[in-house]
Design a protein around this motif. Structure first.
Motif, mmCIF file in Angstrom:
data_model
loop_
_atom_site.group_PDB
_atom_site.id
_atom_site.type_symbol
_atom_site.label_atom_id
_atom_site.label_comp_id
_atom_site.label_asym_id
_atom_site.label_seq_id
_atom_site.Cartn_x
_atom_site.Cartn_y
_atom_site.Cartn_z
ATOM 1 N N GLN A 146 0.812 -1.221 0.000
ATOM 2 C CA GLN A 146 0.000 0.000 0.000
ATOM 3 C C GLN A 146 0.848 1.275 0.000
ATOM 4 O OE1 GLN A 146 -2.964 -0.030 3.120
ATOM 5 N NE2 GLN A 146 -3.038 -2.254 3.079
ATOM 6 N N GLN A 147 2.148 1.148 0.075
ATOM 7 C CA GLN A 147 3.021 2.306 0.246
ATOM 8 C C GLN A 147 3.613 2.799 -1.072
ATOM 9 O OE1 GLN A 147 5.876 0.867 3.109
ATOM 10 N NE2 GLN A 147 4.321 0.597 4.692
ATOM 11 N N ASN A 148 3.907 4.089 -1.105
ATOM 12 C CA ASN A 148 4.663 4.687 -2.199
ATOM 13 C C ASN A 148 6.127 4.383 -1.896
ATOM 14 O OD1 ASN A 148 5.693 6.262 -4.270
ATOM 15 N ND2 ASN A 148 5.282 8.210 -3.218
ATOM 16 N N ILE A 149 6.643 3.317 -2.488
ATOM 17 C CA ILE A 149 7.964 2.807 -2.121
ATOM 18 C C ILE A 149 8.759 2.464 -3.371
ATOM 19 C CG2 ILE A 149 7.085 0.458 -1.841
ATOM 20 C CD1 ILE A 149 9.067 0.158 0.511
ATOM 21 N N LYS A 150 10.065 2.699 -3.294
ATOM 22 C CA LYS A 150 10.949 2.391 -4.416
ATOM 23 C C LYS A 150 12.305 1.973 -3.860
ATOM 24 C CE LYS A 150 12.506 4.295 -8.799
ATOM 25 N NZ LYS A 150 12.478 5.437 -9.715
ATOM 26 N N SER A 151 12.971 1.043 -4.545
ATOM 27 C CA SER A 151 14.292 0.593 -4.095
ATOM 28 C C SER A 151 15.388 1.206 -4.965
ATOM 29 C CB SER A 151 14.386 -0.929 -4.105
ATOM 30 O OG SER A 151 14.236 -1.417 -5.412
ATOM 31 N N PHE A 152 16.552 1.374 -4.353
ATOM 32 C CA PHE A 152 17.706 2.003 -4.995
ATOM 33 C C PHE A 152 18.973 1.252 -4.622
ATOM 34 C CE2 PHE A 152 14.456 5.169 -4.469
ATOM 35 C CZ PHE A 152 14.481 5.859 -5.667
ATOM 36 N N ARG A 153 20.046 1.536 -5.347
ATOM 37 C CA ARG A 153 21.362 0.938 -5.077
ATOM 38 C C ARG A 153 22.281 1.873 -4.300
ATOM 39 N NH1 ARG A 153 21.201 -4.439 -5.521
ATOM 40 N NH2 ARG A 153 20.238 -5.039 -7.467
ATOM 41 N N ASN A 154 21.874 3.152 -4.129
ATOM 42 C CA ASN A 154 22.734 4.087 -3.383
ATOM 43 C C ASN A 154 21.879 5.135 -2.676
ATOM 44 O OD1 ASN A 154 22.545 6.608 -5.106
ATOM 45 N ND2 ASN A 154 23.214 5.100 -6.637
ATOM 46 N N MET A 155 22.450 5.720 -1.648
ATOM 47 C CA MET A 155 21.748 6.696 -0.816
ATOM 48 C C MET A 155 21.425 8.001 -1.555
ATOM 49 S SD MET A 155 21.150 5.415 2.244
ATOM 50 C CE MET A 155 21.114 6.732 3.443
ATOM 51 N N PRO A 156 22.349 8.573 -2.337
ATOM 52 C CA PRO A 156 22.021 9.848 -2.995
ATOM 53 C C PRO A 156 20.804 9.748 -3.918
ATOM 54 C CG PRO A 156 24.393 9.513 -3.029
ATOM 55 C CD PRO A 156 23.773 8.242 -2.522
ATOM 56 N N ASP A 157 20.703 8.684 -4.701
ATOM 57 C CA ASP A 157 19.545 8.526 -5.586
ATOM 58 C C ASP A 157 18.256 8.368 -4.778
ATOM 59 O OD1 ASP A 157 21.189 8.712 -7.794
ATOM 60 O OD2 ASP A 157 21.135 6.558 -8.263
ATOM 61 N N ALA A 158 18.322 7.619 -3.696
ATOM 62 C CA ALA A 158 17.145 7.420 -2.850
ATOM 63 C C ALA A 158 16.704 8.744 -2.218
ATOM 64 C CB ALA A 158 17.446 6.381 -1.767
ATOM 65 N N MET A 159 17.655 9.510 -1.716
ATOM 66 C CA MET A 159 17.344 10.799 -1.087
ATOM 67 C C MET A 159 16.751 11.762 -2.112
ATOM 68 S SD MET A 159 17.322 12.461 1.795
ATOM 69 C CE MET A 159 18.529 11.854 2.965
ATOM 70 N N HIS A 160 17.304 11.778 -3.309
ATOM 71 C CA HIS A 160 16.803 12.651 -4.377
ATOM 72 C C HIS A 160 15.338 12.305 -4.693
ATOM 73 C CE1 HIS A 160 16.782 15.114 -7.978
ATOM 74 N NE2 HIS A 160 16.332 14.066 -8.654
ATOM 75 N N TRP A 161 15.037 11.022 -4.833
ATOM 76 C CA TRP A 161 13.677 10.594 -5.141
ATOM 77 C C TRP A 161 12.713 11.001 -4.030
ATOM 78 C CZ3 TRP A 161 10.356 6.843 -2.912
ATOM 79 C CH2 TRP A 161 9.215 6.558 -3.660
ATOM 80 N N LEU A 162 13.128 10.846 -2.763
ATOM 81 C CA LEU A 162 12.255 11.240 -1.654
ATOM 82 C C LEU A 162 11.977 12.740 -1.679
ATOM 83 C CD1 LEU A 162 13.621 9.074 1.284
ATOM 84 C CD2 LEU A 162 11.430 8.815 0.095
ATOM 85 N N LYS A 163 12.972 13.531 -1.981
ATOM 86 C CA LYS A 163 12.767 14.984 -2.043
ATOM 87 C C LYS A 163 11.796 15.354 -3.164
ATOM 88 C CE LYS A 163 16.971 16.173 0.339
ATOM 89 N NZ LYS A 163 18.280 16.788 0.343
ATOM 90 N N ILE A 164 11.854 14.644 -4.275
ATOM 91 C CA ILE A 164 10.888 14.865 -5.362
ATOM 92 C C ILE A 164 9.475 14.507 -4.897
ATOM 93 C CG2 ILE A 164 10.126 14.022 -7.628
ATOM 94 C CD1 ILE A 164 13.134 13.779 -8.348
ATOM 95 N N GLN A 165 9.346 13.393 -4.177
ATOM 96 C CA GLN A 165 8.028 12.976 -3.674
ATOM 97 C C GLN A 165 7.465 14.020 -2.710
ATOM 98 O OE1 GLN A 165 6.702 10.135 -5.169
ATOM 99 N NE2 GLN A 165 8.618 10.485 -6.238
#
Length: 131
Positions: free
Chosen positions: A106-125
């Protein structure tokens, strides 16, 4: 002697809760982890937040540990979470989470291979919910 297996740390950067996991978690380690996350989320007092879960040093979770984590995710689905990003290095752990933590569906969730890409995606969300 501690019954908890697995290590975690939790920090907060603006509205993003950063959780780092290491080692192998049993049900006691999973309960300690989820209790700490709940306390952190309650500090937001209903304000929207994101979660960045760094599983890079995670070795595994017992079936009982997964049960505790799924129970926590059921609760998490009632909170004001915008999105969750997971950083993984072992694909099999991601597949295990998908099958053993059904509440995450039920969550808006995505997996990544590194922290910077994950952080960038969260900031966009986060920005998408601001408009």
């Amino acid at each position: 002697m501690s019954l908890e297996h697995g290590h975690h740390s939790i920090t907060v950067e603006d509205n993003i809760i950063v959780i780092e996991l290491a080692g192998s978690f049993n049900e006691y380690g999973a309960k300690a982890l989820t209790d700490d996350i709940r306390r952190t989320i309650k500090k937001f007092k209903g304000a929207p937040f994101c979660i960045l879960l760094n599983d890079f040093a995670l070795e595994g979770i017992t079936p009982e540990g997964y049960k505790k984590i799924d129970e926590y995710n059921v609760w998490l689905n009632t909170q004001n979470m915008i999105a969750k990003a997971t950083v993984v290095k072992i694909d099999v752990l991601l597949k295990m989470e998908e099958s053993r933590i059904p509440a995450k569906a039920q969550q808006n969730i995505k997996s990544f291979r590194n922290m910077p890409d994950a952080m960038h995606w969260l900031k966009i969300q986060t920005k998408r919910t601001d408009t």
